[in-house]
Write a protein that holds these residues in place. Structure first.
Motif, PDB file in Angstrom:
ATOM      1  N   UNK A 169     -14.533  -9.544 -64.764  1.00 24.22           N
ATOM      2  CA  UNK A 169     -15.689 -10.245 -64.199  1.00 24.22           C
ATOM      3  C   UNK A 169     -15.612 -10.315 -62.684  1.00 24.22           C
ATOM      4  N   UNK A 170     -16.581 -11.000 -62.100  1.00 28.03           N
ATOM      5  CA  UNK A 170     -16.628 -11.132 -60.650  1.00 28.03           C
ATOM      6  C   UNK A 170     -16.041 -12.463 -60.206  1.00 28.03           C
ATOM      7  N   UNK A 171     -15.402 -12.435 -59.057  1.00 27.50           N
ATOM      8  CA  UNK A 171     -14.880 -13.672 -58.462  1.00 27.50           C
ATOM      9  C   UNK A 171     -15.545 -13.847 -57.108  1.00 27.50           C
ATOM     10  N   UNK A 172     -16.018 -15.058 -56.871  1.00 26.11           N
ATOM     11  CA  UNK A 172     -16.732 -15.355 -55.624  1.00 26.11           C
ATOM     12  C   UNK A 172     -15.879 -16.286 -54.772  1.00 26.11           C
ATOM     13  N   UNK A 173     -15.608 -15.849 -53.554  1.00 30.64           N
ATOM     14  CA  UNK A 173     -14.863 -16.676 -52.608  1.00 30.64           C
ATOM     15  C   UNK A 173     -15.881 -17.415 -51.742  1.00 30.64           C
ATOM     16  N   UNK A 174     -15.922 -18.718 -51.926  1.00 28.15           N
ATOM     17  CA  UNK A 174     -16.878 -19.560 -51.185  1.00 28.15           C
ATOM     18  C   UNK A 174     -16.236 -19.907 -49.842  1.00 28.15           C
ATOM     19  N   UNK A 175     -16.772 -19.402 -48.719  1.00 25.31           N
ATOM     20  CA  UNK A 175     -16.040 -19.541 -47.454  1.00 25.31           C
ATOM     21  C   UNK A 175     -15.898 -20.988 -46.976  1.00 25.31           C
ATOM     22  N   UNK A 176     -14.672 -21.324 -46.619  1.00 24.54           N
ATOM     23  CA  UNK A 176     -14.380 -22.606 -45.987  1.00 24.54           C
ATOM     24  C   UNK A 176     -14.123 -22.358 -44.506  1.00 24.54           C
ATOM     25  N   UNK A 177     -13.668 -21.145 -44.193  1.00 23.60           N
ATOM     26  CA  UNK A 177     -13.575 -20.743 -42.792  1.00 23.60           C
ATOM     27  C   UNK A 177     -13.720 -19.228 -42.677  1.00 23.60           C
ATOM     28  N   UNK A 178     -14.291 -18.837 -41.563  1.00 23.52           N
ATOM     29  CA  UNK A 178     -14.518 -17.416 -41.270  1.00 23.52           C
ATOM     30  C   UNK A 178     -14.117 -17.200 -39.821  1.00 23.52           C
ATOM     31  N   UNK A 179     -13.208 -16.258 -39.610  1.00 25.47           N
ATOM     32  CA  UNK A 179     -12.808 -15.965 -38.228  1.00 25.47           C
ATOM     33  C   UNK A 179     -13.125 -14.517 -37.878  1.00 25.47           C
ATOM     34  N   UNK A 180     -13.771 -14.349 -36.741  1.00 26.51           N
ATOM     35  CA  UNK A 180     -14.050 -13.021 -36.197  1.00 26.51           C
ATOM     36  C   UNK A 180     -13.090 -12.760 -35.055  1.00 26.51           C
TER      37      UNK A 180
ATOM     38  N   UNK B 157     -11.490 -17.534 -45.776  1.00 28.01           N
ATOM     39  CA  UNK B 157     -10.680 -18.287 -46.744  1.00 28.01           C
ATOM     40  C   UNK B 157     -11.581 -19.242 -47.513  1.00 28.01           C
ATOM     41  N   UNK B 158     -11.242 -19.477 -48.760  1.00 26.76           N
ATOM     42  CA  UNK B 158     -12.048 -20.430 -49.506  1.00 26.76           C
ATOM     43  C   UNK B 158     -11.667 -20.530 -50.961  1.00 26.76           C
ATOM     44  N   UNK B 159     -12.371 -21.431 -51.630  1.00 28.45           N
ATOM     45  CA  UNK B 159     -12.162 -21.631 -53.059  1.00 28.45           C
ATOM     46  C   UNK B 159     -12.854 -20.511 -53.827  1.00 28.45           C
ATOM     47  N   UNK B 160     -12.330 -20.246 -55.002  1.00 31.50           N
ATOM     48  CA  UNK B 160     -12.802 -19.108 -55.798  1.00 31.50           C
ATOM     49  C   UNK B 160     -13.415 -19.598 -57.098  1.00 31.50           C
ATOM     50  N   UNK B 161     -14.553 -19.001 -57.459  1.00 38.64           N
ATOM     51  CA  UNK B 161     -15.162 -19.321 -58.746  1.00 38.64           C
ATOM     52  C   UNK B 161     -15.593 -18.032 -59.432  1.00 38.64           C
TER      53      UNK B 161
END
Ligand SMILES: Cc1cc2nc3c(=O)[nH]c(=O)nc-3n(C[C@H](O)[C@H](O)[C@H](O)COP(=O)(O)O)c2cc1C
Ligand SMILES: Cc1ncc(COP(=O)(O)O)c(CN)c1O
Length: 205
Positions: free
Chosen positions: A165-176, A101-105
């Motif tokens: 264009x491309x969208x980049x999700x900058x991770x705020x959390x990562x769950x495995x 999950x994260x913010x997108x730019x």
């Protein structure tokens, strides 16, 4: 302390290394397309929507996919630039799920141009022909738009449509999530707090 919270700047690197390892395992295990991921968005009405896209790049800055900015996901992400990504690789170990999950730019024009240039010409023309998520009155209308794009770019390179264009999700959390017998699954959550500090903890399945 109830959880084994550690604060190490290297935790994001650890999570990304785990992602890379599982991504390679997914390819080796014969997953049909390890790059396929669900991306969930919500506009300002708060109603979630989800669809599959393909992961085209990932590094410490984030996870990149390409799309039209005027389609539903593009519009929702411009209004509310937050996304959740989901990978499911059932053939890896006893099943693996990765949630990000994260913010997108929006990626830089250079980055988007470079990726667009690598696509087959037919896909490039398709990006011009498609008004993503708008009502299509007939298949013929789409075919005509495609033919028009073919004519327009005849004899020259197809440029990138500015709204594709491309969208980049900058991770705020990562769950495995690692599947296990009797639903005794293992969950490892990496998360970043408001101060930018990463921590890691386990979650009950
Ligand atoms: C396997 C698969 C991969 C897809 N990859 C993309 C993609 O990378 N980018 C994209 O815009 N749509 C992709 N699509 C189509 C989307 O799922 C979706 O139909 C489209 O982007 C419109 O979504 P929206 O109306 O929510 O914007 C893919 C669909 C599938 C089934
Ligand atoms: C509409 C659309 N846009 C973009 C992509 C991204 O993949 P590619 O650049 O490989 O076509 C896909 C993949 N299915 C797609 O369906």
């Amino acid at each position: 302390m109830e959880t084994s919270t550690v604060e190490t700047p290297g935790l994001l690197a650890e999570a990304l290394a785990t992602f890379d390892r599982l991504f390679r395992e997914a390819a080796d295990a014969g997953e049909p397309d390890p790059t396929a991921m669900t991306v969930a968005t919500a506009g300002l009405d708060g109603r979630p929507s989800a669809r599959i896209v393909l992961l085209k790049a990932h590094d410490p800055r984030g996870f990149v996919f390409y799309t039209h900015l005027d389609g539903r996901k593009g519009r929702e992400l411009q209004a509310n630039p937050q996304a959740a990504l989901l990978f499911h690789w059932p053939r890896v170990r006893d099943g693996v799920q990765v949630r990000i999950e994260g913010a997108v730019e929006i990626v830089s024009d250079d980055e988007a141009d470079a990726y667009f240039a690598s696509r087959p010409r037919g896909s490039q023309l398709g990006a011009w022909a498609s008004k993503q998520s708008e009502t299509l009155e007939s298949r013929e209308a789409f075919d005509q738009r495609y033919a028009r794009a073919e004519q327009e770019f005849e004899g020259r390179d197809v440029s990138r449509p500015p709204r594709w264009t491309g969208l980049r999700v900058r991770p705020r959390c990562i769950e495995f999530w690692y599947g296990a017998q009797y639903r005794l699954h293992e969950r490892q959550l990496y998360e970043c707090d408001a101060a930018g500090e990463w921590s890691k903890r386990m979650l009950y399945p």
